[in-house]
Design a protein around this motif. Structure first.
Motif, PDB file in Angstrom:
ATOM      1  N   ASP A  31     -14.970   2.250 -18.482  1.00  0.00           N
ATOM      2  CA  ASP A  31     -13.721   1.821 -19.884  1.00  0.00           C
ATOM      3  C   ASP A  31     -14.483   0.959 -20.311  1.00  0.00           C
ATOM      4  O   ASP A  31     -15.415   0.427 -20.409  1.00  0.00           O
ATOM      5  CB  ASP A  31     -12.521   1.578 -19.676  1.00  0.00           C
ATOM      6  CG  ASP A  31     -11.742   2.020 -20.268  1.00  0.00           C
ATOM      7  OD1 ASP A  31     -11.776   2.644 -21.653  1.00  0.00           O
ATOM      8  OD2 ASP A  31     -10.691   2.059 -20.411  1.00  0.00           O
ATOM      9  N   SER A  32     -14.587   1.149 -22.129  1.00  0.00           N
ATOM     10  CA  SER A  32     -14.930   0.659 -23.174  1.00  0.00           C
ATOM     11  C   SER A  32     -14.198  -0.152 -23.908  1.00  0.00           C
ATOM     12  O   SER A  32     -13.303   0.742 -24.332  1.00  0.00           O
ATOM     13  CB  SER A  32     -16.341   1.678 -23.871  1.00  0.00           C
ATOM     14  OG  SER A  32     -15.675   2.537 -24.360  1.00  0.00           O
ATOM     15  N   GLN A 175     -24.918   2.848 -27.202  1.00  0.00           N
ATOM     16  CA  GLN A 175     -24.030   4.851 -27.129  1.00  0.00           C
ATOM     17  C   GLN A 175     -24.315   5.490 -25.864  1.00  0.00           C
ATOM     18  O   GLN A 175     -23.471   5.477 -25.174  1.00  0.00           O
ATOM     19  CB  GLN A 175     -24.699   5.880 -28.126  1.00  0.00           C
ATOM     20  CG  GLN A 175     -23.379   5.069 -29.147  1.00  0.00           C
ATOM     21  CD  GLN A 175     -23.833   5.973 -30.905  1.00  0.00           C
ATOM     22  OE1 GLN A 175     -25.209   6.615 -30.449  1.00  0.00           O
ATOM     23  NE2 GLN A 175     -23.368   6.224 -31.753  1.00  0.00           N
ATOM     24  N   SER A 179     -21.845   6.307 -23.051  1.00  0.00           N
ATOM     25  CA  SER A 179     -21.428   7.790 -22.916  1.00  0.00           C
ATOM     26  C   SER A 179     -22.114   8.381 -21.943  1.00  0.00           C
ATOM     27  O   SER A 179     -21.707   9.648 -21.250  1.00  0.00           O
ATOM     28  CB  SER A 179     -21.535   8.325 -24.350  1.00  0.00           C
ATOM     29  OG  SER A 179     -20.352   7.269 -25.637  1.00  0.00           O
ATOM     30  N   SER A 184     -19.316   0.277 -18.115  1.00  0.00           N
ATOM     31  CA  SER A 184     -18.621  -0.632 -18.737  1.00  0.00           C
ATOM     32  C   SER A 184     -18.476  -1.575 -19.496  1.00  0.00           C
ATOM     33  O   SER A 184     -19.367  -1.956 -19.079  1.00  0.00           O
ATOM     34  CB  SER A 184     -17.148  -0.998 -17.887  1.00  0.00           C
ATOM     35  OG  SER A 184     -16.774  -0.130 -16.241  1.00  0.00           O
ATOM     36  N   THR A 199     -16.534   2.432 -28.730  1.00  0.00           N
ATOM     37  CA  THR A 199     -15.811   2.645 -27.969  1.00  0.00           C
ATOM     38  C   THR A 199     -14.840   3.519 -27.488  1.00  0.00           C
ATOM     39  O   THR A 199     -14.491   4.295 -28.660  1.00  0.00           O
ATOM     40  CB  THR A 199     -15.647   0.183 -27.816  1.00  0.00           C
ATOM     41  OG1 THR A 199     -14.201   0.565 -29.422  1.00  0.00           O
ATOM     42  CG2 THR A 199     -16.492  -0.333 -27.704  1.00  0.00           C
ATOM     43  N   ARG A 200     -14.029   3.176 -26.561  1.00  0.00           N
ATOM     44  CA  ARG A 200     -12.591   3.905 -26.263  1.00  0.00           C
ATOM     45  C   ARG A 200     -11.092   3.370 -26.984  1.00  0.00           C
ATOM     46  O   ARG A 200     -10.475   4.072 -27.119  1.00  0.00           O
ATOM     47  CB  ARG A 200     -12.474   4.816 -25.089  1.00  0.00           C
ATOM     48  CG  ARG A 200     -11.278   5.620 -24.383  1.00  0.00           C
ATOM     49  CD  ARG A 200     -11.436   6.279 -23.782  1.00  0.00           C
ATOM     50  NE  ARG A 200     -10.928   5.073 -22.305  1.00  0.00           N
ATOM     51  CZ  ARG A 200      -9.722   5.185 -21.971  1.00  0.00           C
ATOM     52  NH1 ARG A 200      -8.954   5.451 -22.207  1.00  0.00           N
ATOM     53  NH2 ARG A 200      -9.664   4.946 -20.931  1.00  0.00           N
ATOM     54  N   ARG A 201     -11.559   2.536 -26.875  1.00  0.00           N
ATOM     55  CA  ARG A 201     -10.019   1.408 -26.924  1.00  0.00           C
ATOM     56  C   ARG A 201     -10.737  -0.104 -27.490  1.00  0.00           C
ATOM     57  O   ARG A 201     -11.623  -0.310 -27.818  1.00  0.00           O
ATOM     58  CB  ARG A 201      -9.345   0.893 -25.574  1.00  0.00           C
ATOM     59  CG  ARG A 201      -8.897   2.050 -24.088  1.00  0.00           C
ATOM     60  CD  ARG A 201      -8.405   1.695 -23.330  1.00  0.00           C
ATOM     61  NE  ARG A 201      -8.073   0.195 -23.208  1.00  0.00           N
ATOM     62  CZ  ARG A 201      -7.628  -0.749 -22.719  1.00  0.00           C
ATOM     63  NH1 ARG A 201      -8.849  -0.046 -21.806  1.00  0.00           N
ATOM     64  NH2 ARG A 201      -6.739  -1.381 -23.030  1.00  0.00           N
ATOM     65  N   SER A 215      -6.273   2.899 -29.354  1.00  0.00           N
ATOM     66  CA  SER A 215      -6.950   3.959 -28.856  1.00  0.00           C
ATOM     67  C   SER A 215      -8.712   3.436 -29.800  1.00  0.00           C
ATOM     68  O   SER A 215      -7.625   3.338 -31.468  1.00  0.00           O
ATOM     69  CB  SER A 215      -7.260   5.187 -29.081  1.00  0.00           C
ATOM     70  OG  SER A 215      -7.097   5.437 -30.221  1.00  0.00           O
ATOM     71  N   SER A 216      -9.164   3.018 -30.140  1.00  0.00           N
ATOM     72  CA  SER A 216     -10.083   2.420 -31.216  1.00  0.00           C
ATOM     73  C   SER A 216     -10.623   3.810 -32.197  1.00  0.00           C
ATOM     74  O   SER A 216     -10.255   3.650 -33.165  1.00  0.00           O
ATOM     75  CB  SER A 216     -11.776   2.831 -30.438  1.00  0.00           C
ATOM     76  OG  SER A 216     -11.880   1.904 -29.284  1.00  0.00           O
ATOM     77  N   GLN A 217     -10.145   5.050 -32.030  1.00  0.00           N
ATOM     78  CA  GLN A 217     -10.478   6.113 -33.220  1.00  0.00           C
ATOM     79  C   GLN A 217      -9.366   6.656 -33.795  1.00  0.00           C
ATOM     80  O   GLN A 217      -9.509   6.275 -35.119  1.00  0.00           O
ATOM     81  CB  GLN A 217     -10.632   7.402 -32.321  1.00  0.00           C
ATOM     82  CG  GLN A 217     -10.679   8.921 -33.102  1.00  0.00           C
ATOM     83  CD  GLN A 217     -11.729   8.083 -34.073  1.00  0.00           C
ATOM     84  OE1 GLN A 217     -12.970   8.490 -33.479  1.00  0.00           O
ATOM     85  NE2 GLN A 217     -11.627   9.216 -35.429  1.00  0.00           N
TER      86      GLN A 217
END
Length: 233
Positions: A31-32, A175, A179, A184, A199-201, A215-217
């Motif tokens: 995870d990130s 990245q 990715s 992690s 990142t994802r979170r 979430s990061s997005q």
């Protein structure tokens, strides 16, 4: 994915001073996480707490299901925590290659792979650490952490003070790590949008407490909330 790291109600600081107050979150393998917030809210303190460099006043820090809240820093590093400090800590008496070989541990990250990722370091492998530019020092700091073959990489302000072209180069490296290599990562970064794009979170700290988690997005897409939480210009 198995849980790699979990903080439960952690309070920590320096001596009797409490900086982090009741922090709880978990991170899975691969995870990130972007760790955001204004200056002085405890972001760097959280990273150094994970490395065992603060006074933990309460709560648990679980690493691979073992409580490491009282475990010394060197044992955390041996267990797979890699740290890239904001200060970089270059040794003027060591060459670039010596910076790497002196801390190398068995695993997929070795000199050849790091020189492929950071060709500038190969070109300057005989230079002393204090003979490098700021961007090259940051590359070396990341490479030095990677050659310990960590399971979790902690990055404290990796883009601070760097020229835009170096920022782009480091972004490509990070990245790749996140990715393609599945490493992690927890990244503290004042450039919030850069961190969120990697990142994802995301979590946001304020006065030592987590005030936002998403979430990061979703945070990247919500400019109003992002500006309110971290004062993005």
């Amino acid at each position: 994915m198995p849980e790699l790291l979990a903080l439960d109600n952690v309070s920590a600081g320096y001596g009797e001073s409490v900086v982090l107050d009741g922090v709880s979150f978990a991170l899975q393998e691969g995870d990130s996480l972007a760790l955001l917030g204004r200056n002085g809210v405890g972001k760097s303190t959280l990273l150094v707490t994970l490395m065992g460099l603060t006074q933990v006043h309460g709560g648990t820090i679980r690493w691979c299901d073992n409580n490491i809240a009282r475990v010394p820093t060197y044992r955390r590093a041996h267990a797979g925590l890699g740290w890239v400090p904001q200060e970089r800590f270059m040794f003027p008496s060591l060459t670039v290659e010596e910076h790497l070989t002196v801390v190398a541990r068995p695993g997929p990250w070795n000199l050849a792979r790091l020189y492929e990722v950071f060709p500038r370091l190969q070109e300057r492998r005989a230079n002393m650490g204090n003979q490098l530019s700021g961007g090259e020092q940051q590359m070396l700091a990341i490479a030095r952490a990677l050659i310990t073959n960590p399971r979790l990489l902690l990055l404290d302000e990796p883009m601070e003070g760097l020229a835009p072209i170096i920022v782009q180069e480091l972004m490509r490296v990070l990245q790749r790590l996140i990715s393609h290599e599945g490493l992690s990562v927890i990244v503290v970064e004042q450039h919030a949008r850069l961190a969120l794009s990697l990142t994802r979170r995301a979590i946001v700290l304020d006065r030592g407490r987590i005030v936002h988690a998403s979430s990061s997005q979703s945070l990247l897409d919500d400019a109003q909330t992002l500006d309110r939480l971290v004062a993005v210009a």
